[in-house]
Design an enzyme around this catalytic site. Structure first.
Site, PDB file in Angstrom:
ATOM      1  N   ASN A  53      31.360  54.128  81.131  1.00  8.91           N
ATOM      2  CA  ASN A  53      31.238  52.670  81.119  1.00  8.91           C
ATOM      3  C   ASN A  53      29.958  52.202  81.808  1.00  8.91           C
ATOM      4  OD1 ASN A  53      33.684  52.520  79.814  1.00  8.91           O
ATOM      5  ND2 ASN A  53      34.866  52.094  81.663  1.00  8.91           N
ATOM      6  N   ASP A 100      25.021  53.603  74.078  1.00  8.10           N
ATOM      7  CA  ASP A 100      26.284  53.253  73.427  1.00  8.10           C
ATOM      8  C   ASP A 100      26.804  54.419  72.588  1.00  8.10           C
ATOM      9  OD1 ASP A 100      28.389  51.399  72.597  1.00  8.10           O
ATOM     10  OD2 ASP A 100      27.365  51.321  70.667  1.00  8.10           O
ATOM     11  N   ASP A 103      28.302  57.291  75.149  1.00 11.87           N
ATOM     12  CA  ASP A 103      29.327  57.036  76.168  1.00 11.87           C
ATOM     13  C   ASP A 103      30.609  57.815  75.886  1.00 11.87           C
ATOM     14  OD1 ASP A 103      30.099  55.539  73.991  1.00 11.87           O
ATOM     15  OD2 ASP A 103      30.265  53.637  75.062  1.00 11.87           O
ATOM     16  N   ARG A 108      34.172  62.599  77.062  1.00 12.27           N
ATOM     17  CA  ARG A 108      34.793  63.885  76.734  1.00 12.27           C
ATOM     18  C   ARG A 108      34.207  65.004  77.590  1.00 12.27           C
ATOM     19  NH1 ARG A 108      34.546  61.217  71.777  1.00 12.27           N
ATOM     20  NH2 ARG A 108      32.475  62.051  71.262  1.00 12.27           N
ATOM     21  N   ASP A 121      33.687  49.814  75.271  1.00  7.53           N
ATOM     22  CA  ASP A 121      32.637  50.081  74.294  1.00  7.53           C
ATOM     23  C   ASP A 121      32.582  48.982  73.245  1.00  7.53           C
ATOM     24  OD1 ASP A 121      30.612  51.695  73.000  1.00  7.53           O
ATOM     25  OD2 ASP A 121      32.123  52.246  71.537  1.00  7.53           O
ATOM     26  N   HIS A 122      33.743  48.638  72.677  1.00  6.76           N
ATOM     27  CA  HIS A 122      33.792  47.591  71.655  1.00  6.76           C
ATOM     28  C   HIS A 122      33.444  46.227  72.244  1.00  6.76           C
ATOM     29  CE1 HIS A 122      35.205  50.455  68.847  1.00  6.76           C
ATOM     30  NE2 HIS A 122      36.461  50.505  69.255  1.00  6.76           N
TER      31      HIS A 122
END
EC number: 2.7.8.2
Length: 382
Positions: A53, A100, A103, A108, A121-122
């Site tokens: 983030n 972006d 991220d 992961r 993210d969205h």
């Protein structure tokens, strides 16, 4: 003394459903395979203690600041802008696009994937879409044509909303052959071209065709709009994954259309009915103001999808546009420019307040941190 606490945006039922949410995506855009080589290299350069983030936020802040510089020099999207400002905007958008894209890979890689990461993210994408739209209009000097400025300013936000509308219906985020990555690369190229040639370059007429160069990006936007909208509504109108072809929340597939339809209708009416030609004189501020509202309802749509809950029409996001509409109803008793600034501040504060509250509530529920990697957390595919 008793303290007044604001109600939390998500209910216990929504938080429970959020835990059960699984990220689902389909499709691959044209430039994604070669870009993956760069993204896979880039994520390896990021320290493992950096939270996903944090990467997204840094990219968004840079993207916003570079666009605000453009707005400062060209508030009506008609003025010339120093070349270095367009270089910065190209760099800012490239940085945002890069961070972006990685991220999720960073999440992961650090075993810190979560539903919060997907939402974050969205949410950043919703805000970035607003500023990129304004920057693109300034780049091409589209402010000289108010009707096209309105269309080009809002069409990207509409398509972003529709992308998540079809996700709310089908449960899967779908990527087309030409998608966000391709559009961002095209805009970066436009920024760089304008940095060398100036905004006036787009006013040059093509000898044989007899049209301005501005026509070509506008045609590209129209083509992308028709292509994407057809794909989105093909999914929406063919029914969802819920009961009797409903949404993931078992609600009507048409319900989200009320939200985006209402805000765009208000934006258009206020544009056309303004006695002081508000949009013509302050197009960038106007698009940013309504863009904050669309970013808010887009975020609520993403939350509704991830929590499988109903999307309610009543929202404080409509207060700002409502003030503009009421002021016009009373023959612009207050200077429309002043009301527009008030609406901008209210819409921005409302967006930040909602996003902050949702992120903090989800982080608390999942026992994770927003901007740092927790020792332990609930893993969700990001």
């Amino acid at each position: 003394m008793p303290q007044c606490e604001c109600p939390e945006p998500l209910s216990a039922v929504q938080l429970k459903r959020l835990e059960e949410h699984k990220y689902s995506a389909a499709g691959r855009s044209l430039f994604e395979p070669p870009c993956q080589i760069y993204w896979n290299w880039l994520v390896q350069q990021i320290p493992t203690w950096v939270a996903p983030n944090t990467l997204t936020t840094i990219g968004l802040v840079i993207n916003v600041i570079t666009t605000v510089i453009l707005v400062y020099y060209s508030p009506t999207a008609t003025e010339e802008v120093p070349g270095w400002a367009f270089f910065l905007s190209a760099l800012g958008l490239f940085i945002y696009q890069s961070l972006d894209a990685i991220d999720g890979k960073q999440a992961r890689r650090t075993n810190s994937s979560s539903a919060l990461g997907e939402l974050f993210d969205h949410g950043c994408d919703a805000v970035s879409t607003v500023f990129v739209a304004v920057g693109t209009c300034i780049c091409c000097g589209i402010g000289a044509y108010p009707n096209w400025m309105f269309f080009c300013g809002f069409v990207g936000m509409f398509m972003f909303f529709c992308a998540h509308w079809q996700t709310y219906v089908s449960g899967t985020l779908r990527f087309g052959l030409v998608d966000v990555t391709e559009v961002q690369i095209a805009i970066i190229i436009m920024y760089l071209l304008t940095a060398f040639t100036g905004v006036s370059f787009w006013e040059m007429r093509v000898p044989v065709l007899g049209v301005n160069l501005q026509t070509f990006p506008i045609l590209g936007i129209i083509g992308g709009f028709l292509y994407s909208t057809y794909n989105y509504f093909f999914v929406i109108m063919n029914g969802g994954v819920g009961k009797n072809g409903s949404t993931v929340a078992d609600t009507s597939v048409l319900t989200p259309g009320l939200h985006i339809g209402l805000i765009l209708t208000l934006a258009f009416i206020i544009f056309k009915k303004s006695s002081s030609h508000l949009f013509e004189h302050h197009p960038c501020l106007y698009v940013l103001t309504f863009g904050m509202v669309i970013a808010k309802i887009s975020n609520k749509l993403v939350v509704a999808h991830m929590t499988k809950s109903e999307l309610h029409l009543q929202d404080t996001a409509f207060i700002g546009p409502g003030l503009l509409f009421l002021n016009q109803y009373f023959n612009s008793y207050i200077d429309e420019h002043i009301v527009l600034w008030i609406a901008m501040v209210l819409s921005l504060v409302d967006l930040v307040r909602y996003c902050t509250a949702v992120c903090l509530q989800i982080a608390s529920h999942l026992r994770i941190r927003v901007f740092s990697i927790s020792p332990q957390g609930h893993a969700h595919k990001d």
